[in-house]
Design an enzyme around this catalytic site. Structure first.
Site, PDB file in Angstrom:
ATOM      1  N   HIS A   5     102.186 -30.010  24.038  1.00  0.00           N
ATOM      2  CA  HIS A   5     101.558 -29.035  23.424  1.00  0.00           C
ATOM      3  C   HIS A   5     100.857 -27.857  24.017  1.00  0.00           C
ATOM      4  O   HIS A   5     101.049 -26.798  24.199  1.00  0.00           O
ATOM      5  CB  HIS A   5     100.940 -29.363  21.992  1.00  0.00           C
ATOM      6  CG  HIS A   5     101.692 -30.340  21.473  1.00  0.00           C
ATOM      7  ND1 HIS A   5     102.860 -30.101  20.453  1.00  0.00           N
ATOM      8  CD2 HIS A   5     101.447 -31.855  21.305  1.00  0.00           C
ATOM      9  CE1 HIS A   5     103.221 -31.238  19.906  1.00  0.00           C
ATOM     10  NE2 HIS A   5     102.541 -32.273  20.424  1.00  0.00           N
ATOM     11  N   ASP A   6      99.752 -28.617  24.277  1.00  0.00           N
ATOM     12  CA  ASP A   6      98.644 -27.430  24.912  1.00  0.00           C
ATOM     13  C   ASP A   6      98.939 -26.929  26.255  1.00  0.00           C
ATOM     14  O   ASP A   6      98.402 -25.750  26.548  1.00  0.00           O
ATOM     15  CB  ASP A   6      97.261 -28.303  25.156  1.00  0.00           C
ATOM     16  CG  ASP A   6      96.846 -29.167  24.029  1.00  0.00           C
ATOM     17  OD1 ASP A   6      97.518 -28.681  22.885  1.00  0.00           O
ATOM     18  OD2 ASP A   6      95.900 -30.082  24.159  1.00  0.00           O
ATOM     19  N   VAL A  60      92.814 -25.443  22.531  1.00  0.00           N
ATOM     20  CA  VAL A  60      93.902 -26.243  22.299  1.00  0.00           C
ATOM     21  C   VAL A  60      93.515 -27.558  21.659  1.00  0.00           C
ATOM     22  O   VAL A  60      94.095 -28.464  21.671  1.00  0.00           O
ATOM     23  CB  VAL A  60      94.552 -26.462  23.430  1.00  0.00           C
ATOM     24  CG1 VAL A  60      95.294 -25.284  24.210  1.00  0.00           C
ATOM     25  CG2 VAL A  60      93.869 -27.179  24.435  1.00  0.00           C
ATOM     26  N   ASP A  74      90.342 -30.898  23.515  1.00  0.00           N
ATOM     27  CA  ASP A  74      89.905 -32.265  23.072  1.00  0.00           C
ATOM     28  C   ASP A  74      90.663 -33.151  23.968  1.00  0.00           C
ATOM     29  O   ASP A  74      91.447 -33.911  23.267  1.00  0.00           O
ATOM     30  CB  ASP A  74      90.118 -32.357  21.568  1.00  0.00           C
ATOM     31  CG  ASP A  74      91.632 -32.051  20.959  1.00  0.00           C
ATOM     32  OD1 ASP A  74      92.310 -31.199  21.813  1.00  0.00           O
ATOM     33  OD2 ASP A  74      91.819 -32.642  20.209  1.00  0.00           O
ATOM     34  N   ASP A 110      96.051 -32.039  26.704  1.00  0.00           N
ATOM     35  CA  ASP A 110      94.926 -31.321  27.246  1.00  0.00           C
ATOM     36  C   ASP A 110      94.707 -31.250  28.805  1.00  0.00           C
ATOM     37  O   ASP A 110      94.505 -30.176  29.273  1.00  0.00           O
ATOM     38  CB  ASP A 110      93.772 -31.305  26.369  1.00  0.00           C
ATOM     39  CG  ASP A 110      93.825 -31.435  25.020  1.00  0.00           C
ATOM     40  OD1 ASP A 110      93.284 -30.565  24.238  1.00  0.00           O
ATOM     41  OD2 ASP A 110      94.383 -32.653  24.304  1.00  0.00           O
TER      42      ASP A 110
HETATM   43  C1  BDR Z   1      97.707 -31.157  19.069  1.00  0.00           C
HETATM   44  O1  BDR Z   1      97.165 -31.984  18.403  1.00  0.00           O
HETATM   45  C2  BDR Z   1      96.477 -32.886  19.782  1.00  0.00           C
HETATM   46  O2  BDR Z   1      96.676 -34.395  19.469  1.00  0.00           O
HETATM   47  C3  BDR Z   1      97.022 -32.476  20.898  1.00  0.00           C
HETATM   48  O3  BDR Z   1      96.316 -32.328  21.935  1.00  0.00           O
HETATM   49  C4  BDR Z   1      97.593 -30.867  20.639  1.00  0.00           C
HETATM   50  O4  BDR Z   1      96.500 -30.162  20.785  1.00  0.00           O
HETATM   51  C5  BDR Z   1      99.286 -31.241  18.629  1.00  0.00           C
HETATM   52  O5  BDR Z   1      99.181 -31.112  17.293  1.00  0.00           O
HETATM   53 CA    CA Z   2      94.520 -30.888  22.230  1.00  0.00          CA
END
Ligand code: BDR
Ligand code: CA
Length: 324
Positions: free
Chosen positions: A251-252, A133, A9, A14
């Site tokens: 994160h991703d 993700v 997303d 990402d």
């Molecule tokens: C996740 O939420 C999204 O905003 C980020 O892309 C990640 O996948 C982290 O909580």
């Molecule tokens: Ca994401």
């Protein structure tokens, strides 16, 4: 090379995940599916196309547009008050509507992401790893339409959820919270699943110094990653400051690195995870039975509660600089 499909997303983190999967010599990225999440589907699809085109890989990596709404979470009045789950929320400036790359001149494929996923998996030899993700809407929808894909998926590496860490509500992580029913369907699918929750991604942070290095030594991907790190850090230091304010989670990207080298994940525990879909105060919460309090529940996933920060930043730099 390990075959993978990314479901995104896009989103600044990402975007880094896509670049890592596209550039890693260990991965064969078959395609990228977009889904509603950080923003609405038109934005996340455009952003995904931007990243692929920026890398000069438009001919090699097809982009498929996926679901524009969560399965059911927006149907119940009150369930999404305050923070809409249709990707239009702007609680912070971590992503922006568009990632800061030139507008895409390429288009997504004609086929819907969910049907492409089903078709590709059914024709496969069971050798594809899924890396979702974003909210799990596309993967859950595919499992509902063609449950036999569960036997065809090699494994699923999910970025989502949190054991002790949360971000969108006092009890939930964003991806699982946007589409809790989808998260539950996927987690209960019987597939070999590893969850990379916030507990792990908050350990694998990158710093402003890392950004400087990536800008100096990396090519186009390194420069874009540097700018995403800075953009994210500017938002995170206000919205959710890390212990070291000069660092930020991507994160991703950690989920992609975990497929390339599982050692980047630490404190990996097989456990039973449930998702709260009741629509109350803890809607979308991931309930991780780490201490095995349920006597009658089978372990359904592996959850990583920590990560190797140094290995993560080394991997990101090597891949972005074309050395891995
Ligand atoms: C996740 O939420 C999204 O905003 C980020 O892309 C990640 O996948 C982290 O909580
Ligand atoms: Ca994401």
């Amino acid at each position: 090379m390990q075959k993978v499909i990314l479901d995104v997303d896009t989103g600044t983190d990402d975007a880094v995940a896509i670049m890592l999967a596209a550039l890693s010599k260990d991965l064969d990225l078959l395609g990228v599916c977009s889904v509603n999440g950080n923003r609405g589907i038109e934005f996340t699809t455009e952003n995904t196309l931007r990243v692929v085109e920026y890398l000069g890989l438009a001919d090699k990596i097809p982009v498929y547009k996926g679901c524009s709404l969560p399965l059911v979470s927006t149907l119940t009045p009150g369930r999404r008050d305050g923070i809409p789950a249709t990707g239009s929320m702007d609680k912070n400036n971590i992503h922006g509507d568009y990632v800061e790359l030139p507008p895409a001149t390429i288009k997504p494929q004609e086929e819907h992401a969910v049907f492409w996923l089903i078709d590709t998996l059914m024709k496969s030899e069971g050798d594809i790893i899924l890396i979702p993700v974003g909210p799990l809407t596309n993967i859950a929808m595919a499992l509902r339409i063609e449950p036999r894909i569960a036997d065809k998926i090699q494994s699923i590496m999910i970025m989502g959820g949190g054991y002790r860490e949360v971000n969108i509500t006092p009890s939930a992580e964003f991806n699982f919270w946007v589409d809790p029913e989808a998260a539950k369907i996927v987690i209960d699918s019987g597939c070999d699943i590893t969850i990379v929750p916030l507990d792990a991604t908050h350990k694998a942070v990158l710093s402003l110094d890392d950004a400087d290095e990536l800008e100096k030594d990396g090519g186009a991907a390194g420069k874009a990653t540097a700018s995403f790190i800075r953009h994210r850090q500017a938002g995170y230091k206000i919205w959710q400051p890390m212990e070291d304010i000069n660092t930020v989670p991507i994160h991703d990207a950690l989920a992609v690195c975990a497929v390339i080298d599982p050692d980047v994940l630490q404190d990996l525990t097989s456990t039973y995870v449930d998702i709260d879909i009741a629509g109350g105060a803890s809607d979308g919460m991931s309930i991780c039975d780490i201490d095995k309090r349920y006597k009658d529940k089978e372990e359904n996933v592996k959850v990583a509660l920590s990560a190797d920060k140094d290995l993560f930043s080394k991997m990101v730099k090597e891949i972005m600089c074309g050395q891995a």
